[in-house]
Write a protein that holds these residues in place. Structure first.
Motif, mmCIF file in Angstrom:
data_model
loop_
_atom_site.group_PDB
_atom_site.id
_atom_site.type_symbol
_atom_site.label_atom_id
_atom_site.label_comp_id
_atom_site.label_asym_id
_atom_site.label_seq_id
_atom_site.Cartn_x
_atom_site.Cartn_y
_atom_site.Cartn_z
ATOM 1 N N GLU A 179 95.868 -19.822 34.619
ATOM 2 C CA GLU A 179 95.720 -21.268 34.487
ATOM 3 C C GLU A 179 96.844 -21.975 35.248
ATOM 4 O O GLU A 179 97.806 -21.357 35.683
ATOM 5 N N ASP A 180 96.717 -23.301 35.373
ATOM 6 C CA ASP A 180 97.764 -24.088 36.023
ATOM 7 C C ASP A 180 98.978 -24.130 35.097
ATOM 8 O O ASP A 180 98.996 -24.842 34.106
ATOM 9 N N VAL A 181 99.978 -23.349 35.432
ATOM 10 C CA VAL A 181 101.165 -23.230 34.585
ATOM 11 C C VAL A 181 102.248 -24.223 34.994
ATOM 12 O O VAL A 181 103.130 -24.560 34.215
ATOM 13 N N GLN B 256 112.157 -23.153 36.772
ATOM 14 C CA GLN B 256 113.403 -22.821 37.474
ATOM 15 C C GLN B 256 113.680 -21.342 37.214
ATOM 16 O O GLN B 256 113.965 -20.955 36.083
ATOM 17 N N ALA B 257 113.583 -20.530 38.248
ATOM 18 C CA ALA B 257 113.708 -19.085 38.039
ATOM 19 C C ALA B 257 114.133 -18.387 39.320
ATOM 20 O O ALA B 257 114.052 -18.938 40.416
ATOM 21 N N ASP C 286 104.014 -27.800 27.106
ATOM 22 C CA ASP C 286 104.715 -27.355 28.317
ATOM 23 C C ASP C 286 106.065 -26.710 27.996
ATOM 24 O O ASP C 286 107.047 -26.892 28.710
ATOM 25 N N ASP C 287 106.098 -25.945 26.914
ATOM 26 C CA ASP C 287 107.355 -25.317 26.488
ATOM 27 C C ASP C 287 107.536 -23.933 27.089
ATOM 28 O O ASP C 287 108.552 -23.297 26.892
ATOM 29 N N GLY C 288 106.547 -23.439 27.837
ATOM 30 C CA GLY C 288 106.652 -22.100 28.385
ATOM 31 C C GLY C 288 105.291 -21.590 28.814
ATOM 32 O O GLY C 288 104.349 -22.356 29.025
ATOM 33 N N LEU D 158 108.386 -26.371 31.805
ATOM 34 C CA LEU D 158 107.501 -26.370 32.958
ATOM 35 C C LEU D 158 107.471 -27.742 33.627
ATOM 36 O O LEU D 158 107.581 -28.764 32.966
ATOM 37 N N GLY D 159 107.316 -27.733 34.948
ATOM 38 C CA GLY D 159 107.164 -28.965 35.703
ATOM 39 C C GLY D 159 105.857 -28.944 36.463
ATOM 40 O O GLY D 159 105.103 -27.971 36.446
#
Length: 351
Positions: free
Chosen positions: A236-238, A242-243, A277-279, A346-347
């Motif tokens: 899905e659109d995740v 920042q990684a 959008d927490d992960g 997530l952004g």
């Protein structure tokens, strides 16, 4: 001749010590018996991100993680009533909460005094985050060394002994080639162990400079390496996170490869965002992980597969920890395994 001039070197004691308190490197916060902030010096801005005026009149819990707030109120109430301290007042290490929400590791010394007939409590707080992180890093390194020692003393010794036994049998056999298949299997096993040890050595609890990365794109790249047969990956659109891209790919390779290994060629694996959008999560419709094993699956060496090294999910947890994420395992709707990565922020995905 006037005698009102102060001798050289004599200062106004009250003004001098007020300046020390106001501009010292340690943050100082004073509260009343109801935990209302009466005073905050300039250093609170450096430590907590607040202007002093923003804190005066607010409850002390504004700079305290929520999980400690109830215990704080109970301890203050008991001390005011009985005079008995429930913790040491000197150099206590506790986390505070910064204005932006992250935690700050503090060394705190508490003092009690009276002002205008009222009981006042002050905390002198030093930011020790860097020292605590260095200690944690050293502790992780020591744990990693212990793991490697275990590998050398046991995990590699067993297949090496097996290989030696096969060589001895081959030397005395009329047809030594019958032992080659077993030797090949043993060497493959040792190769897997060495590769996983190298992965742990290179990655461990460290990551490179984080950058905006699309988990969708990285998961699809990893699938090209570990996908198999009629297995299906649905992403899905995740958004973006920042990684460290390479470490994130290794995380997906281990999870997706694990799903294919245990779920078979027809397994379906799904990657998607967590609520708010927490992960993100990674789940499959394979056999799943028994509830009694879920607390242990991330432990070094844990495996239910005779051919597994038990490193894969430990590597996943290490990479998540290094990014500041929390990984948990549960059951998917289809009864398979579901891994959730929280605290990722997530952004929007612009790719």
């Amino acid at each position: 001749m006037s005698t009102d001039v102060e001798p050289a070197g004599v200062v106004d004691d009250e003004s001098f010590f007020r300046t020390l308190v106001e501009h010292g490197s340690d943050a100082i916060i004073s509260i009343d018996a109801d935990s209302t902030i009466l005073f905050a010096n300039r250093s609170v801005e450096r430590v907590f991100g607040y202007e002093p005026a923003e804190l005066v009149g607010e409850p002390l819990t504004v700079v305290m993680p929520e999980r400690f707030q109830a215990a704080h109120h109970a301890a203050i109430a008991e001390y005011v009533e009985t005079g008995e301290r429930t913790l040491d007042w000197n150099d206590v290490e506790l986390p505070g909460e910064h204005k932006d929400g992250h935690e700050v590791q503090l060394s705190i010394t508490f003092e009690e005094h009276r002002y205008d007939g009222k009981r006042v409590f002050s905390g002198i707080m030093r930011d020790v985050t860097d020292r605590v992180e260095r200690e944690r890093k050293l502790e992780r390194q020591n744990e990693q060394l212990e793991r490697f020692a275990g590998i050398l003393s046991h995990d590699l010794r067993d297949p090496l002994n097996t290989a030696r036994a096969q060589v001895a049998l081959a030397k005395n056999a009329d047809d030594p080639t019958e032992y080659l298949d077993e030797l090949e299997r043993v060497h493959d096993r040792m190769g897997e162990l060495i590769e996983d040890v190298l992965t742990l050595t290179k990655q461990g609890q460290t990551v490179g400079e984080p950058e905006p990365v699309s988990p969708r794109a990285v998961a699809e790249e990893a699938w090209q390496t570990v996908g198999s047969g009629d297995a299906t990956l649905s992403v899905e659109d995740v958004g973006v996170v920042q990684a460290d891209r390479e470490r994130l790919r290794s995380l997906f390779e281990n999870l997706l490869g694990n799903a294919v290994h245990h779920g078979g060629d027809c397994v379906t694996v799904e990657v998607g965002p967590l609520p708010a959008d927490d992960g993100f999560y990674v789940e499959d419709d394979g056999p799943g992980i028994p509830a009694e094993d879920r607390e242990d699956v991330f432990d070094y060496g844990f495996t239910t597969d005779d051919g597994g090294t038990g490193f894969g999910l430990n590597i996943v947890e290490s990479i998540a920890d290094a990014h500041g994420w929390e990984v948990t395992v549960a059951e998917s709707e289809a009864g398979g395994a579901r891994f959730e990565f929280a605290g990722v922020r997530l952004g929007a995905d612009d790719e």
